[in-house]
Design a protein around this motif. Structure first.
Motif: not given
Length: 199
Positions: A141-142, A139, A115, A109-111, A103-106, A113
Motif C-alpha cells: 500500500w502506497y 504488493i 480491477s 491507482d491509474h493502472t 508493486i504499489m497500490l493506492g 491492476r
C-alpha cells in the motif's frame, strides 16, 4: 525536471523516474551534496535465478527469461543499468543507494491492476488463479511505502545500505490476498485453480 530544479538544494533526492544509467548520472551531477536514492523494483530478482531481492544484478550474460514479456525485461534492464551507476557512485565515495519497491497500490491507482479481481468478486463469478493462487504477492500500500521511506530517512546509517528491498516481512499468497479483498467487499470468493502445467 532536472533543468527546472537544478538551482535548488536538497538533502535527499528520491528518483522515481530514472530508468537508465544516464538519467542517474545526470541527477547525481545535478545534486552532488544530496543523498541520492534510486527507486527500483523488487522484480529485478526475477532476472537471475536464486537471486535475493537485495543483491546486485550483474549485466554479464543477462538475457530475457522465458516467463517475462520483452517490454517488462527492457524496463528491468534499464533499472539494472541505473542501479549499476548508483553502485559505482558508492564505490567512489558518493552517498547513493537503491530502494527496490514492490508493486504499489493506492486509492487513485491509474493502472487498474486489481480491477479484474474486484470485477469478478462483484459479479460473483469464479476467479482463475494460476498456480492455484500459491504465488507470493509483491504488493504494498502506497502509505506503507511512504512510511518506510520516512523511517529510512530518519534511521541512522541508512545511506550505508547499498540496496534496500521494501517487501513486507509477512508473505501473503495471491489466494490469501484476494480472499482479504473479498472480505472487505463482503463477498464469498469462488476460485478456479490452475496448476502451472495447465497454463
Amino acid at each position: 525536471g532536472i533543468a527546472e530544479l537544478r538551482n535548488k538544494e536538497f538533502d535527499w533526492v528520491f528518483d522515481f523516474i530514472a530508468y537508465d544509467g544516464d538519467s542517474v548520472k545526470e541527477a547525481i551531477r545535478a545534486w552532488p551534496a544530496a543523498k541520492y536514492v534510486l527507486i527500483s523494483s523488487v522484480w529485478l530478482a526475477h532476472l537471475q535465478e536464486q537471486h535475493d531481492v537485495d543483491q546486485a544484478i550483474t549485466l554479464e550474460g543477462l538475457r530475457c527469461p522465458p516467463h517475462l514479456r520483452t517490454e517488462t525485461f527492457n524496463y528491468l534492464y534499464g533499472k539494472v543499468l541505473a542501479e549499476n551507476v548508483v553502485l559505482k557512485s558508492r564505490k567512489r565515495g558518493g552517498s547513493a543507494s537503491v530502494l527496490r519497491l514492490p508493486i504499489m497500490l493506492g486509492a487513485a491507482d491509474h493502472t487498474g491492476r486489481l480491477s479484474f479481481y474486484f470485477d469478478r468478486l462483484n459479479d460473483e463469478n469464479s476467479i482463475i488463479l494460476i498456480n492455484n493462487g500459491e504465488n507470493i504477492t509483491q504488493i504494498a500500500w502506497y502509505r506503507d511505502v511512504a512510511d518506510a521511506i520516512a523511517y529510512w530517512v530518519d534511521a541512522q546509517g541508512a545511506p550505508d545500505i547499498p540496496i534496500w528491498e521494501a517487501l513486507p516481512n509477512y508473505q501473503c499468497t495471491l489466494k490469501e490476498f484476494v480472499t482479504l479483498m473479498a472480505s472487505v467487499l463482503g463477498r464469498e470468493p469462488s476460485f478456479t485453480g490452475l496448476g502451472l502445467e495447465d497454463t
